[in-house]
Design an enzyme around this catalytic site. Structure first.
Site, PDB file in Angstrom:
ATOM      1  N   GLY A  14       0.834  -1.212   0.000  1.00 58.76           N
ATOM      2  CA  GLY A  14       0.000   0.000   0.000  1.00 58.76           C
ATOM      3  C   GLY A  14       0.864   1.256   0.000  1.00 58.76           C
ATOM      4  NE  ARG A  75      -2.071  -4.412  -1.998  1.00 47.68           N
ATOM      5  CZ  ARG A  75      -1.782  -3.861  -0.829  1.00 47.68           C
ATOM      6  NH1 ARG A  75      -0.833  -4.358  -0.061  1.00 47.68           N
ATOM      7  NH2 ARG A  75      -2.437  -2.812  -0.391  1.00 47.68           N
ATOM      8  CG  ASP A 106       2.395  -6.893   7.425  1.00 51.56           C
ATOM      9  OD1 ASP A 106       2.039  -6.409   6.327  1.00 51.56           O
ATOM     10  OD2 ASP A 106       1.593  -7.353   8.247  1.00 51.56           O
ATOM     11  CB  THR A 130       2.261   0.506   6.275  1.00 52.82           C
ATOM     12  OG1 THR A 130       0.882   0.257   6.575  1.00 52.82           O
ATOM     13  CG2 THR A 130       3.069   0.174   7.517  1.00 52.82           C
ATOM     14  CG  ASP A 132      -2.693  -0.124   8.253  1.00 53.90           C
ATOM     15  OD1 ASP A 132      -3.505   0.812   8.107  1.00 53.90           O
ATOM     16  OD2 ASP A 132      -2.732  -1.174   7.592  1.00 53.90           O
ATOM     17  CG  ASP A 134       0.523  -2.740  10.495  1.00 52.14           C
ATOM     18  OD1 ASP A 134       1.488  -2.175   9.942  1.00 52.14           O
ATOM     19  OD2 ASP A 134      -0.270  -3.459   9.884  1.00 52.14           O
ATOM     20  NE  ARG A 176      -6.288  -5.472   5.629  1.00 47.85           N
ATOM     21  CZ  ARG A 176      -5.718  -4.763   4.669  1.00 47.85           C
ATOM     22  NH1 ARG A 176      -6.463  -4.025   3.873  1.00 47.85           N
ATOM     23  NH2 ARG A 176      -4.415  -4.781   4.478  1.00 47.85           N
TER      24      ARG A 176
HETATM   25  P1  ATP Z   1       0.479  -2.654   3.529  1.00 45.04           P
HETATM   26  O1  ATP Z   1       0.758  -2.895   4.991  1.00 45.04           O
HETATM   27  O2  ATP Z   1       0.301  -1.215   3.224  1.00 45.04           O
HETATM   28  O3  ATP Z   1      -0.605  -3.535   2.959  1.00 45.04           O
HETATM   29  P2  ATP Z   1       2.441  -4.519   2.623  1.00 45.04           P
HETATM   30  O4  ATP Z   1       3.872  -4.387   2.310  1.00 45.04           O
HETATM   31  O5  ATP Z   1       2.083  -5.368   3.807  1.00 45.04           O
HETATM   32  O6  ATP Z   1       1.836  -3.074   2.729  1.00 45.04           O
HETATM   33  P3  ATP Z   1       1.457  -6.605   0.856  1.00 45.04           P
HETATM   34  O7  ATP Z   1       0.582  -6.533  -0.350  1.00 45.04           O
HETATM   35  O8  ATP Z   1       1.058  -7.503   1.950  1.00 45.04           O
HETATM   36  O9  ATP Z   1       1.671  -5.093   1.326  1.00 45.04           O
HETATM   37  O10 ATP Z   1       2.933  -7.084   0.371  1.00 45.04           O
HETATM   38  C1  ATP Z   1       3.588  -6.396  -0.676  1.00 45.04           C
HETATM   39  C2  ATP Z   1       4.243  -7.386  -1.597  1.00 45.04           C
HETATM   40  O11 ATP Z   1       5.269  -8.107  -0.901  1.00 45.04           O
HETATM   41  C3  ATP Z   1       3.345  -8.462  -2.172  1.00 45.04           C
HETATM   42  O12 ATP Z   1       2.568  -8.006  -3.245  1.00 45.04           O
HETATM   43  C4  ATP Z   1       4.378  -9.505  -2.618  1.00 45.04           C
HETATM   44  O13 ATP Z   1       4.968  -9.137  -3.839  1.00 45.04           O
HETATM   45  C5  ATP Z   1       5.433  -9.389  -1.506  1.00 45.04           C
HETATM   46  N1  ATP Z   1       5.230 -10.455  -0.509  1.00 45.04           N
HETATM   47  C6  ATP Z   1       4.335 -10.504   0.509  1.00 45.04           C
HETATM   48  N2  ATP Z   1       4.426 -11.665   1.184  1.00 45.04           N
HETATM   49  C7  ATP Z   1       5.397 -12.389   0.565  1.00 45.04           C
HETATM   50  C8  ATP Z   1       5.967 -13.670   0.764  1.00 45.04           C
HETATM   51  N3  ATP Z   1       5.548 -14.491   1.742  1.00 45.04           N
HETATM   52  N4  ATP Z   1       6.958 -14.061  -0.064  1.00 45.04           N
HETATM   53  C9  ATP Z   1       7.394 -13.258  -1.059  1.00 45.04           C
HETATM   54  N5  ATP Z   1       6.888 -12.046  -1.301  1.00 45.04           N
HETATM   55  C10 ATP Z   1       5.916 -11.606  -0.509  1.00 45.04           C
END
Ligand code: ATP
Length: 328
Positions: A14, A75, A106, A130, A132, A134, A176
């Protein structure tokens, strides 16, 4: 790992206000230290699609005040697979990139850690980006302050109209798994109640406190509902409460994605600059698989594992109690 020569920087997951000041700091700190720096477009997708470009000090001119991210974010499902990671690795090697700064939440850190364990010759430093707030190991994540200010501005406007009509508003805010925005915005705008994913709110108690407010001659009430609340969204909560309380005209507003946009606050510009600067310095010092964060107004390194595991409960009890007392 050999001597550091070229850093890749990407934003993933995000978007969050403050990512641009952070990119600017990474680019300019790297160049100051005579390192190459490559911008990766669309998060991990750009590693796989080879969508990257050499950055200069001028690539990041006049972006401190932009929301979103000039590198775009995405993503990327392919990066979750071994095949996707291998393509990303080969593309990085072909460009001579030996380190990555990943700005995200995360999920982004989970991907970075897996990748770096598989390919330890690519050093990785994470920056918490992020709205959040979090993640463990940092008091604040990039974008949280701006998003909170955006919510407060909206709540102030809603209060005007709520007051004019003697209305009860349920306002849904992002979060969330985290009630951080809800709590801080609630205190700032004098909300009558907040409903959070971390703490179940008893509807009977909520109804009693709203009735008490009306009895105390309150002309309006605002209840903030974080989207992860156990009772559902703001519409669901409003429906339940409406059946039990007849004193106010009940309205619902979902703030939605406007919470992600907008020019970063001074706080997020400074935080982004500090953390971007620190991320490059950490790489130069030979660090990897760490997150740079802010703890007690000092920059601190935490292992990515800890940052992911801790998932600190950032809803300080004293703030919760204070909010209840000050909103009578
Ligand atoms: P936000 O907290 O704002 O949602 P985020 O970094 O948690 O941000 P995610 O969509 O959960 O957002 O993760 C971003 C990207 O990280 C994913 O689209 C994917 O490409 C990669 N990613 C997440 N989990 C894994 C995993 N277990 N292994 C490899 N890549 C991952």
């Amino acid at each position: 790992m050999g001597k550091l020569s070229k850093i890749g920087v990407l934003t993933s997951g995000g978007d969050a206000p403050g990512m641009n000041p952070c990119i600017r700091a990474v680019v300019r700190t790297a160049i100051y230290h005579k390192l190459g720096v490559v911008g990766v477009k669309q998060g991990y997708q750009g590693l796989i699609d080879n969508d990257m470009y050499e950055m200069t000090t001028r690539s990041v001119s006049n972006i401190l005040d932009f929301g979103g991210t000039i590198l775009k974010t995405a993503r990327c499902a392919d990066f979750r697979t071994d095949e996707g990671m291998e393509i990303a690795y080969r593309n990085l090697k072909a460009k001579g990139i030996d380190a990555l700064v990943v700005i995200g939440g995360d999920g982004t850190f989970t991907g970075a850690l897996r990748f770096s364990k598989k390919y330890p010759d690519i050093a990785v430093i994470g920056v918490p980006g992020t709205i959040d707030n979090d993640l463990g190991g940092t008091d604040y994540t990039l974008g949280f302050d701006t998003a909170t200010n955006t919510v407060v501005e909206a709540l102030d406007k809603i209060r005007d109209t709520a007051d004019a009509h003697d209305r009860l508003f349920f306002i849904e805010v992002m979060g969330r798994d985290s009630g951080c925005i809800a709590l801080r915005a609630g205190i700032s705008a004098g909300a009558e109640a907040i409903m959070l994913p971390e703490k179940e709110t008893a509807i009977t108690e909520l109804v009693e406190s709203l009735k008490a407010g009306e009895h105390n001659k309150k002309s309006s009430s605002i209840v903030i509902v974080a989207e992860g609340d156990k009772h559902g969204g703001a519409y669901d909560v409003a429906q339940i409460v409406k059946e039990q309380i007849k004193i106010y005209d009940v309205k619902v507003t979902i703030l939605g994605h406007l919470q992600r946009g907008g020019s970063p606050s001074a706080f997020d510009r400074i935080l982004g600059s500090r953390l971007g600067f620190a991320a490059v310095n950490a790489l130069i010092a030979g660090e990897t698989q760490k997150m740079v964060g802010l703890r007690g107004n000092s920059v601190a390194l935490t292992s990515l594992e800890e940052a992911l595991k801790v998932h600190e409960f950032k809803l300080e009890d004293d703030l919760m109690q204070m909010m209840e007392i000050l909103s009578i």
